[in-house]
Design a protein around this motif. Structure first.
Motif, mmCIF file in Angstrom:
data_model
loop_
_atom_site.group_PDB
_atom_site.id
_atom_site.type_symbol
_atom_site.label_atom_id
_atom_site.label_comp_id
_atom_site.label_asym_id
_atom_site.label_seq_id
_atom_site.Cartn_x
_atom_site.Cartn_y
_atom_site.Cartn_z
ATOM 1 N N LYS A 238 -33.225 58.312 -7.688
ATOM 2 C CA LYS A 238 -33.631 59.684 -7.405
ATOM 3 C C LYS A 238 -33.049 60.189 -6.083
ATOM 4 C CE LYS A 238 -37.901 59.258 -10.077
ATOM 5 N NZ LYS A 238 -39.371 59.324 -10.076
ATOM 6 N N SER A 239 -32.242 59.328 -5.448
ATOM 7 C CA SER A 239 -31.577 59.719 -4.212
ATOM 8 C C SER A 239 -30.133 59.239 -4.277
ATOM 9 C CB SER A 239 -32.288 59.084 -3.010
ATOM 10 O OG SER A 239 -31.568 59.314 -1.816
ATOM 11 N N ALA A 240 -29.187 60.129 -3.999
ATOM 12 C CA ALA A 240 -27.776 59.768 -4.070
ATOM 13 C C ALA A 240 -26.990 60.539 -3.015
ATOM 14 C CB ALA A 240 -27.216 60.057 -5.457
ATOM 15 N N LYS A 241 -26.108 59.822 -2.326
ATOM 16 C CA LYS A 241 -25.293 60.438 -1.276
ATOM 17 C C LYS A 241 -23.853 59.937 -1.401
ATOM 18 C CE LYS A 241 -24.896 60.718 3.781
ATOM 19 N NZ LYS A 241 -25.454 60.208 5.058
ATOM 20 N N MET A 242 -22.908 60.877 -1.568
ATOM 21 C CA MET A 242 -21.493 60.538 -1.670
ATOM 22 C C MET A 242 -20.984 60.123 -0.292
ATOM 23 S SD MET A 242 -20.403 61.388 -4.916
ATOM 24 C CE MET A 242 -18.737 62.021 -4.879
ATOM 25 N N THR A 244 -17.686 58.629 0.048
ATOM 26 C CA THR A 244 -16.246 58.892 0.049
ATOM 27 C C THR A 244 -16.010 60.369 -0.255
ATOM 28 O OG1 THR A 244 -16.238 58.050 -2.231
ATOM 29 C CG2 THR A 244 -15.399 56.585 -0.514
ATOM 30 N N ALA A 245 -14.874 60.885 0.207
ATOM 31 C CA ALA A 245 -14.594 62.318 0.063
ATOM 32 C C ALA A 245 -13.859 62.598 -1.242
ATOM 33 C CB ALA A 245 -13.750 62.802 1.236
ATOM 34 N N HIS A 246 -14.431 63.520 -2.022
ATOM 35 C CA HIS A 246 -13.823 63.968 -3.276
ATOM 36 C C HIS A 246 -14.049 65.472 -3.387
ATOM 37 C CE1 HIS A 246 -13.381 59.776 -4.658
ATOM 38 N NE2 HIS A 246 -14.532 59.603 -4.044
ATOM 39 N N PRO A 247 -13.062 66.222 -3.880
ATOM 40 C CA PRO A 247 -13.208 67.685 -3.967
ATOM 41 C C PRO A 247 -14.483 68.095 -4.701
ATOM 42 C CG PRO A 247 -10.960 67.037 -4.452
ATOM 43 C CD PRO A 247 -11.743 65.766 -4.368
ATOM 44 N N SER A 248 -15.274 68.942 -4.082
ATOM 45 C CA SER A 248 -16.572 69.338 -4.638
ATOM 46 C C SER A 248 -16.445 70.060 -5.978
ATOM 47 C CB SER A 248 -17.333 70.221 -3.644
ATOM 48 O OG SER A 248 -16.568 71.379 -3.338
ATOM 49 N N SER A 249 -15.290 70.698 -6.198
ATOM 50 C CA SER A 249 -15.098 71.439 -7.453
ATOM 51 C C SER A 249 -14.769 70.527 -8.628
ATOM 52 C CB SER A 249 -13.962 72.453 -7.280
ATOM 53 O OG SER A 249 -12.737 71.795 -6.971
ATOM 54 N N SER A 250 -14.579 69.226 -8.351
ATOM 55 C CA SER A 250 -14.149 68.304 -9.410
ATOM 56 C C SER A 250 -15.292 67.493 -10.007
ATOM 57 C CB SER A 250 -13.092 67.340 -8.866
ATOM 58 O OG SER A 250 -13.655 66.502 -7.855
ATOM 59 N N TYR A 251 -16.533 67.726 -9.531
ATOM 60 C CA TYR A 251 -17.660 66.939 -10.049
ATOM 61 C C TYR A 251 -18.982 67.691 -9.886
ATOM 62 C CZ TYR A 251 -19.021 65.845 -5.225
ATOM 63 O OH TYR A 251 -19.432 65.936 -3.921
ATOM 64 N N THR A 252 -19.990 67.198 -10.599
ATOM 65 C CA THR A 252 -21.363 67.670 -10.405
ATOM 66 C C THR A 252 -22.260 66.450 -10.236
ATOM 67 O OG1 THR A 252 -21.895 67.683 -12.789
ATOM 68 C CG2 THR A 252 -21.003 69.723 -11.826
ATOM 69 N N LEU A 253 -23.278 66.599 -9.433
ATOM 70 C CA LEU A 253 -24.256 65.539 -9.208
ATOM 71 C C LEU A 253 -25.613 66.118 -9.557
ATOM 72 C CD1 LEU A 253 -24.278 62.604 -8.196
ATOM 73 C CD2 LEU A 253 -24.749 63.475 -5.904
ATOM 74 N N GLN A 254 -26.122 65.753 -10.747
ATOM 75 C CA GLN A 254 -27.341 66.371 -11.267
ATOM 76 C C GLN A 254 -28.362 65.316 -11.669
ATOM 77 O OE1 GLN A 254 -25.536 68.580 -14.498
ATOM 78 N NE2 GLN A 254 -25.393 70.440 -13.274
ATOM 79 N N ARG A 255 -29.616 65.745 -11.739
ATOM 80 C CA ARG A 255 -30.697 64.848 -12.157
ATOM 81 C C ARG A 255 -30.843 64.881 -13.681
ATOM 82 N NH1 ARG A 255 -34.277 63.493 -7.836
ATOM 83 N NH2 ARG A 255 -33.910 64.734 -5.947
ATOM 84 N N ASP A 256 -31.212 63.742 -14.260
ATOM 85 C CA ASP A 256 -31.466 63.701 -15.697
ATOM 86 C C ASP A 256 -32.953 63.923 -15.953
ATOM 87 O OD1 ASP A 256 -32.743 61.341 -15.046
ATOM 88 O OD2 ASP A 256 -31.185 60.037 -15.878
ATOM 89 N N VAL A 279 -17.594 55.582 -3.416
ATOM 90 C CA VAL A 279 -18.760 54.886 -2.877
ATOM 91 C C VAL A 279 -19.925 55.868 -2.800
ATOM 92 C CG1 VAL A 279 -19.720 53.569 -0.946
ATOM 93 C CG2 VAL A 279 -17.278 53.377 -1.513
ATOM 94 N N ILE A 280 -21.068 55.464 -3.388
ATOM 95 C CA ILE A 280 -22.272 56.307 -3.370
ATOM 96 C C ILE A 280 -23.441 55.476 -2.861
ATOM 97 C CG2 ILE A 280 -23.839 57.723 -4.750
ATOM 98 C CD1 ILE A 280 -21.593 58.194 -6.718
ATOM 99 N N GLU A 281 -24.156 56.032 -1.918
ATOM 100 C CA GLU A 281 -25.355 55.353 -1.382
ATOM 101 C C GLU A 281 -26.580 55.852 -2.145
ATOM 102 O OE1 GLU A 281 -28.123 55.430 2.602
ATOM 103 O OE2 GLU A 281 -25.943 55.663 2.867
ATOM 104 N N VAL A 282 -27.391 54.927 -2.639
ATOM 105 C CA VAL A 282 -28.614 55.273 -3.360
ATOM 106 C C VAL A 282 -29.796 54.570 -2.691
ATOM 107 C CG1 VAL A 282 -27.406 55.603 -5.546
ATOM 108 C CG2 VAL A 282 -28.346 53.344 -4.999
ATOM 109 N N LYS A 283 -30.985 54.974 -3.095
ATOM 110 C CA LYS A 283 -32.198 54.341 -2.568
ATOM 111 C C LYS A 283 -33.040 53.811 -3.695
ATOM 112 C CE LYS A 283 -32.495 57.214 1.618
ATOM 113 N NZ LYS A 283 -33.303 58.162 2.380
#
Length: 283
Positions: A238-242, A244-256, A279-283
């Motif tokens: 329920k927590s996610a933080k990018m 590494t740098a990736h263009p924001s227009s190339s992805y979505t980060l959404q909850r299911d 690399v994504i940091e989660v909790k």
């Protein structure tokens, strides 16, 4: 007089109670509406992901058919140029067939994991599986036809330019080149991703003194993917933080529907253009 005051006090308390109850009812209605909207959004995302995979498979079949037609046309010519065109197109067909198989398997997995269950979707996948089997049969027939043609091409090349020694050597070289091209193509579209807690990332030296992928990080901790195929990564958190740098227009980060994050890569070429590591940091 006392009786009137008592009635008035009771009415006042009742009105105040109604006023307190109204916000609670409104809040419950808002929460229910938000939950329903989230479920609808999740279903929309799942369906959109499957439609995207369907489109990729259909495009693959179209490209295979076009290449088959090019092979047929090339057979009408002779000489080394004709043979070269045939081999290049056959290699392309084989690579695209492998990619379509992976996409169909991905589609089956998407349907299994989806909250959206539909018989029509299952039928569509079954039809694509049959189409793949038909293409494999066509490819086998084309191979058998080319076996005969290859003998003629080898003899012609030897007579005209003395470029080949025998059919076996030509076949072996073609196979080796095909494998090399296939490997190079897959390597070109290879990427690696990892998600974990801050502690886990530090233990693997992926996160070191606040910096990401600084040096000597554990590459074996990453998952290797073909980014043409894998465009969705479930993070189960329920927590996610990018990081590494990736263009924001190339992805979505959404909850299911479970309020856990899912990364959907909408433009793979753009997303992985800045780094082949995610690399994504989660909790």
């Amino acid at each position: 007089m006392m009786k009137k005051l008592t009635i008035l006090a009771v009415c006042t308390l009742a009105i105040a109670g109604c006023k307190n109850e109204a916000p609670r009812q409104d809040l419950a209605a808002v929460q229910m509406r938000d939950s329903l909207n989230q479920i609808i959004a999740q279903k929309d995302n799942e369906i959109n992901d499957m439609i995207s995979t369907f489109s990729d498979i259909e495009e693959g079949f179209r490209e295979i058919t076009d290449a088959q037609n090019r092979v047929t046309l090339a057979q009408q010519g002779e000489g080394t140029n004709s043979a070269k065109r045939i081999k290049e197109n056959m290699q392309f067909i084989q690579q695209t067939m492998r990619q379509n198989k992976e996409l169909i398997n991905k589609l089956k997995q998407q349907l299994r994991e989806s909250s959206f269950k539909g018989d029509q979707l299952k039928k569509l996948i079954e039809n694509m599986q049959k189409q793949m089997e038909e293409k494999e049969a066509q490819l086998q027939a084309l191979r058998e036809e080319l076996d005969k043609k290859d003998i003629h091409i080898a003899e012609l090349d030897e007579t005209v330019a003395n470029l080949t020694s025998n059919v076996n050597q030509l076949t072996e070289e073609t196979t080796q080149k095909s494998q090399t091209i296939s490997t190079q193509d897959k390597d070109l579209h290879t990427a690696w991703f990892v998600f974990g807690t801050k502690k886990e990332l530090k233990e693997q030296r992926i996160l070191d003194d606040g910096e990401v992928l600084r040096s000597n990080f554990n590459k074996d901790y990453f998952t290797k993917i073909d980014y043409r195929i894998d465009k969705e990564i479930k993070l189960y958190s329920k927590s996610a933080k990018m990081l590494t740098a990736h263009p924001s227009s190339s992805y979505t980060l959404q909850r299911d529907a479970n309020k856990q994050y899912v990364l959907r890569i909408t433009d793979p070429d753009l997303f992985w253009s800045t780094s082949k590591y995610l690399v994504i940091e989660v909790k």
